[in-house]
Each structure stands twice: as C-alpha cells, then as structure tokens.
Design a protein around this motif. Structure first.
Motif, PDB file in Angstrom:
ATOM      1  N   THR A   1      68.567  -1.260  34.118  1.00 46.64           N
ATOM      2  CA  THR A   1      69.916  -0.958  34.631  1.00 46.64           C
ATOM      3  C   THR A   1      70.779  -0.250  33.588  1.00 46.64           C
ATOM      4  O   THR A   1      70.946  -0.750  32.468  1.00 46.64           O
ATOM      5  N   LEU A   2      71.314   0.920  33.960  1.00 41.98           N
ATOM      6  CA  LEU A   2      72.171   1.671  33.041  1.00 41.98           C
ATOM      7  C   LEU A   2      73.601   1.149  33.108  1.00 41.98           C
ATOM      8  O   LEU A   2      74.133   0.906  34.201  1.00 41.98           O
ATOM      9  N   MET A   3      74.206   0.992  31.954  1.00 36.37           N
ATOM     10  CA  MET A   3      75.609   0.564  31.895  1.00 36.37           C
ATOM     11  C   MET A   3      76.494   1.817  31.781  1.00 36.37           C
ATOM     12  O   MET A   3      76.087   2.800  31.154  1.00 36.37           O
ATOM     13  N   PRO A   4      77.682   1.773  32.372  1.00 31.53           N
ATOM     14  CA  PRO A   4      78.557   2.961  32.354  1.00 31.53           C
ATOM     15  C   PRO A   4      79.233   3.153  30.996  1.00 31.53           C
ATOM     16  O   PRO A   4      80.433   2.941  30.850  1.00 31.53           O
ATOM     17  N   ILE A   5      78.446   3.560  29.997  1.00 27.32           N
ATOM     18  CA  ILE A   5      79.007   3.537  28.634  1.00 27.32           C
ATOM     19  C   ILE A   5      80.113   4.571  28.418  1.00 27.32           C
ATOM     20  O   ILE A   5      80.997   4.355  27.605  1.00 27.32           O
ATOM     21  N   THR A   6      80.070   5.673  29.157  1.00 31.26           N
ATOM     22  CA  THR A   6      81.154   6.653  28.977  1.00 31.26           C
ATOM     23  C   THR A   6      82.480   6.027  29.420  1.00 31.26           C
ATOM     24  O   THR A   6      83.499   6.125  28.720  1.00 31.26           O
TER      25      THR A   6
ATOM     26  N   PRO B   1      94.786  -9.691  23.929  1.00 32.28           N
ATOM     27  CA  PRO B   1      95.458  -9.075  22.768  1.00 32.28           C
ATOM     28  C   PRO B   1      94.612  -9.129  21.497  1.00 32.28           C
ATOM     29  O   PRO B   1      94.714  -8.250  20.643  1.00 32.28           O
ATOM     30  N   ASN B   2      93.763 -10.160  21.342  1.00 32.85           N
ATOM     31  CA  ASN B   2      92.957 -10.264  20.114  1.00 32.85           C
ATOM     32  C   ASN B   2      91.529  -9.719  20.287  1.00 32.85           C
ATOM     33  O   ASN B   2      90.664  -9.970  19.453  1.00 32.85           O
ATOM     34  N   THR B   3      91.290  -8.949  21.374  1.00 35.94           N
ATOM     35  CA  THR B   3      89.945  -8.378  21.550  1.00 35.94           C
ATOM     36  C   THR B   3      89.708  -7.306  20.487  1.00 35.94           C
ATOM     37  O   THR B   3      90.486  -6.358  20.380  1.00 35.94           O
ATOM     38  N   LYS B   4      88.649  -7.484  19.725  1.00 36.08           N
ATOM     39  CA  LYS B   4      88.385  -6.526  18.651  1.00 36.08           C
ATOM     40  C   LYS B   4      87.228  -5.599  19.004  1.00 36.08           C
ATOM     41  O   LYS B   4      87.165  -4.455  18.551  1.00 36.08           O
ATOM     42  N   LEU B   5      86.286  -6.112  19.805  1.00 34.72           N
ATOM     43  CA  LEU B   5      85.048  -5.368  20.022  1.00 34.72           C
ATOM     44  C   LEU B   5      84.514  -5.568  21.437  1.00 34.72           C
ATOM     45  O   LEU B   5      84.576  -6.677  21.981  1.00 34.72           O
ATOM     46  N   ILE B   6      83.984  -4.466  22.001  1.00 39.57           N
ATOM     47  CA  ILE B   6      83.162  -4.556  23.215  1.00 39.57           C
ATOM     48  C   ILE B   6      81.777  -4.127  22.775  1.00 39.57           C
ATOM     49  O   ILE B   6      81.607  -3.048  22.196  1.00 39.57           O
ATOM     50  N   VAL B   7      80.789  -4.982  23.016  1.00 39.88           N
ATOM     51  CA  VAL B   7      79.403  -4.616  22.645  1.00 39.88           C
ATOM     52  C   VAL B   7      78.510  -4.797  23.866  1.00 39.88           C
ATOM     53  O   VAL B   7      78.436  -5.872  24.439  1.00 39.88           O
ATOM     54  N   ILE B   8      77.885  -3.695  24.280  1.00 35.15           N
ATOM     55  CA  ILE B   8      76.984  -3.768  25.439  1.00 35.15           C
ATOM     56  C   ILE B   8      75.744  -2.896  25.210  1.00 35.15           C
ATOM     57  O   ILE B   8      75.762  -1.956  24.423  1.00 35.15           O
ATOM     58  N   THR B   9      74.724  -3.236  25.982  1.00 38.21           N
ATOM     59  CA  THR B   9      73.527  -2.429  25.962  1.00 38.21           C
ATOM     60  C   THR B   9      73.763  -1.164  26.790  1.00 38.21           C
ATOM     61  O   THR B   9      74.573  -1.183  27.727  1.00 38.21           O
ATOM     62  N   HIS B  10      73.047  -0.082  26.453  1.00 34.99           N
ATOM     63  CA  HIS B  10      73.144   1.140  27.272  1.00 34.99           C
ATOM     64  C   HIS B  10      72.286   0.978  28.530  1.00 34.99           C
ATOM     65  O   HIS B  10      72.638   1.461  29.606  1.00 34.99           O
TER      66      HIS B  10
ATOM     67  N   MET C   1      80.817  -0.873  20.620  1.00 35.13           N
ATOM     68  CA  MET C   1      79.462  -0.832  20.041  1.00 35.13           C
ATOM     69  C   MET C   1      78.434  -0.758  21.160  1.00 35.13           C
ATOM     70  O   MET C   1      78.517  -1.494  22.149  1.00 35.13           O
ATOM     71  N   VAL C   2      77.452   0.132  20.984  1.00 31.57           N
ATOM     72  CA  VAL C   2      76.402   0.310  21.996  1.00 31.57           C
ATOM     73  C   VAL C   2      75.042  -0.037  21.395  1.00 31.57           C
ATOM     74  O   VAL C   2      74.710   0.400  20.299  1.00 31.57           O
ATOM     75  N   ASP C   3      74.293  -0.825  22.157  1.00 28.53           N
ATOM     76  CA  ASP C   3      72.900  -1.111  21.813  1.00 28.53           C
ATOM     77  C   ASP C   3      72.047  -0.108  22.590  1.00 28.53           C
ATOM     78  O   ASP C   3      71.869  -0.228  23.797  1.00 28.53           O
ATOM     79  N   ALA C   4      71.549   0.895  21.884  1.00 27.54           N
ATOM     80  CA  ALA C   4      70.808   1.982  22.553  1.00 27.54           C
ATOM     81  C   ALA C   4      69.292   1.768  22.464  1.00 27.54           C
ATOM     82  O   ALA C   4      68.522   2.731  22.464  1.00 27.54           O
ATOM     83  N   SER C   5      68.884   0.516  22.429  1.00 31.21           N
ATOM     84  CA  SER C   5      67.453   0.226  22.241  1.00 31.21           C
ATOM     85  C   SER C   5      66.573   0.858  23.310  1.00 31.21           C
ATOM     86  O   SER C   5      65.455   1.279  23.021  1.00 31.21           O
ATOM     87  N   GLN C   6      67.049   0.900  24.538  1.00 27.00           N
ATOM     88  CA  GLN C   6      66.214   1.441  25.621  1.00 27.00           C
ATOM     89  C   GLN C   6      66.531   2.895  25.966  1.00 27.00           C
ATOM     90  O   GLN C   6      65.938   3.433  26.908  1.00 27.00           O
TER      91      GLN C   6
END
Ligand code: ALA
Length: 383
Positions: free
Chosen positions: A152-157, A136-145, A171-176
């Motif tokens: 390894t590609l993460m299923p960001i869609t 219930p208190n989850t505010k953010l999901i942050v993962i690398t693309h 939030m997406v880390d699109a560094s790669q």
C-alpha cells in the motif's frame, strides 16, 4: 527456482554491482577518509561517488547531507532517536515496520508521546485523521512510503505538504520504494529520508542511508572515529562525519553506486512499469482462484509490487514451505516484522500472510508458474 522475496532484499543483483564489489576488494581495499595515501583517497572517491549518485536520485542538493548506514533500520533510528526529546509528540501510521514502531515504543517509555493514525483495511492512510492527530507539541511525522506487507502506497506528497504547513518535521521510510518510485526530497518536503541500499537500489546487504535536511539538529546515535577532526574530544558536527563513526562498508557502497547507475541507465519508470505489469498479472491470476484472500489495495495504481495472500485451510508458514519445497518458489510467510500492519489486516493471530514481492529481474513466465502453483495448492486443500 523463482525468487519472489524482493521486499526483503532484491536478488539477483546486476553483474555490474558484483563487479564493483569485487574490484573494490581486489584493487582498492583501503579505508576511506583514513590516511592520505593513494589507496585511502581512492576508497574515499568511491564513497563520494555513491553519495553523489544518491543525491542525484533523490534530488538532494548537498550530498554531504546523506549519511551512509548499514541499513534502513539504522537510518530510521538515527533520525527518530536523534530528533525526539521527552515532551515531544510524534505521529506515525498503523502500517509501519518494526524499524519505525519499535524505536517509537522505546521512546514512549521515556516521555515521548506517540500517536498511531489508524489506516483502513487496505492499509491506506486517511489524511483527515492525520491532520486531526497534530498537536502543538508535534515534532515529527514518520511514515513508510509503501507497506512491506501489502505494498500500500502512502500519500507522501500530501503528508509532506501537511507537515510543512504545520511546521512539523517529515520523515519517510523508503524501504520498499527507493529505486523503483520517484522520490524528490524537495518536491515532497521530506526532511529525513531513510532508505536501504540492498532492496530496489540493487546494492549489497549492509548498505543504506539517511538524508538529513540542512539545519536539523540530531543527537548522534553512535560516536567514535571519523577520520577527520581527530583532535576534537567530542563528535564533530560536520556532515556527514557527525553520524558516520567507524569504517564504512566501502565494497558495499561501491556496489550500491553500481546499482544506482544501473537504475539511472534503465530508467526508474521502466523498472516500475515492469514490476507493476507482473504484479498485475499475478493479481489477476490469484483473483480467479477460489479460497484465496488477497490483502491490500488489489490495485497497482495504489501499491508497490508486493502482494500478500492467504489460502483458507492452510497456515501462511506451511503455504510458504510447500511453495519452496514442492515448487521452488521463494516467498516470505509470517508477520514480515510488521505486526501493526497485520493487526490492520486482521491476520496477526492467524500467523500473518504469504507475501510475494516482485523485482526487476522477475519474468512473466515465472509469475504464471506461481499462479499455477497456488492454484494446485488451493485445489489440493479444498479436497
Ligand atoms: N523488511 C524486510 C521485509 O519486509 C526485511 O521482508
């Protein structure tokens, strides 16, 4: 020399990028947004154009929602530290770079709950586990693309849809991936997008940025001069000034603009296809060599053009040293600032892996020379 460390920073850069940096230093030279003289206006125009190009590339409706930073790490910190407060819960993956995991660790010390969703041996995120981690208190999901260790590609869609469905920021880390994979903040429900300018966007080092969706309120990481609204005692809330204190790297962002123009002219699909084709050739060649362990998906449909390997009998650091000194092949060995990912791969205690990362300017001939070099090193060790 064969450069295969494009995951750290791309090299070489298009000539147009270098020309734009030099031209800005020689002919513009002034401070964007500071003063009303014609040179300052010209510097401001350069910054405006680059912001506009970034907006076009990522389908961002309002370019002023893009904050220009010095790298992706700064962008990630502005988003993560600016959003989360004690009592909030944040979800991330077990494949993250220290630019995500260290700010989260720092926040965990001050009452923010952090869940790391375990990835499988290939570094893939299991969506079911992600959904189970939501509270219930989850505010953010942050993962690398895409992982900087295995590609390894993460299923960001899919993650974007899950986040939206549960009313959680994404939030997406699109560094790669920024500049080589299509990213659409609207279609992918991305609320915060952090990207470096100096990797696949082909700009100079010292450039990066953060997209912040409308109505997201962040506490600024840095306060100071913004050029406008100088009469205010406090940091202005207008975008992008709220998060852009201090003089921007105008020559660098001129170069970044030229890098994005190059990508738009070439076509992102053509760039991705070239990198994937070379990475496939490399994977096929490496698979034939006895004594090699290849980490990650081992499948270019599931990864960026980043390949981590080890050879039995030689430490990654020494392997990298031999490649560089004997063969003139530049690749990064070690933990790649991503110890969590190496925990998943079980390569942490062994000193990590040797990582080849392909860029748009690599050639098939170079990749074949790399396979030959690895073959020779593996044969030598096995004697
Ligand atoms: N994050 C960069 C890398 O993976 C520096 O090498």
């Amino acid at each position: 020399m064969i450069y295969l460390d494009n995951a750290a920073t791309t090299w070489p850069k298009p000539h147009s990028v270098i020309d734009a940096v030099v031209k800005t230093m020689e002919e513009v030279g002034a401070n964007p947004g500071r003063g009303g003289h014609h040179m300052a206006i010209e510097a401001g125009r350069i910054i405006y154009e680059t912001r506009d190009l970034l907006a076009k590339l990522f389908n961002i409706k309002n370019p002023s929602r893009i904050v220009l930073t010095k790298n992706a790490t700064e962008a990630l910190n502005i988003g993560i530290q600016g959003l989360l407060k004690p009592g909030d819960h944040v979800i991330t993956s077990s494949m993250e770079h220290n630019s995500v995991s260290r700010p989260l660790k720092h926040l965990a010390d001050s009452g923010i709950e952090v869940s790391k969703v375990a990835c499988n041996k290939q570094g893939e995120l299991i969506l079911e586990n992600l959904v189970k981690a939501i509270r219930p208190n989850t505010k953010l999901i942050v993962i690398t693309h895409a992982s900087n260790v295995t590609g390894t590609l993460m299923p960001i869609t899919e993650v974007g849809s899950i986040a939206r469905e549960h009313g959680v920021y994404f939030m997406v880390d699109a560094s790669q991936t920024a500049g080589v994979f299509p990213i659409d903040v609207e279609a992918m429900n991305i609320d915060l997008l952090a990207f470096p300018g100096h990797k696949s966007l082909l700009g100079p080092q010292g450039t990066g940025g953060l997209f912040i969706r409308e109505n997201i309120v962040l506490k600024p990481l840095l306060t100071g001069g913004t050029g406008g609204q100088s009469e205010l005692e406090r940091q202005p809330e207008t975008m992008p000034d709220a998060f852009e204190s201090g003089t921007l790297n105008t020559p660098g962002f001129a170069g970044l603009g030229a890098g994005i123009r190059f990508i738009l002219e070439e076509g992102i699909d053509k760039i991705r296809e070239h990198e994937a084709r070379l990475a496939n050739i490399l994977l096929e060649g490496l698979r034939e060599i006895p004594g090699i362990t290849i980490y990650g998906p081992n499948d270019l449909r599931k990864q960026a053009a980043v390949i981590s390997i080890n050879i039995a009998g030689i430490e990654a650091a020494e392997f990298g040293f031999v490649l560089d000194n004997t063969y003139g092949i530049v690749a990064r060995a070690g933990l790649h600032c991503a110890p969590d990912a190496h925990r998943v791969l079980d390569t942490l205690s062994a000193g990590g892996t040797l990582r080849f990362s392909i860029g748009y300017f690599n050639t098939e001939d170079e990749v074949k020379q790399v396979i030959q070099a690895v073959q020779e090193i593996a044969t030598e060790i096995s004697k």
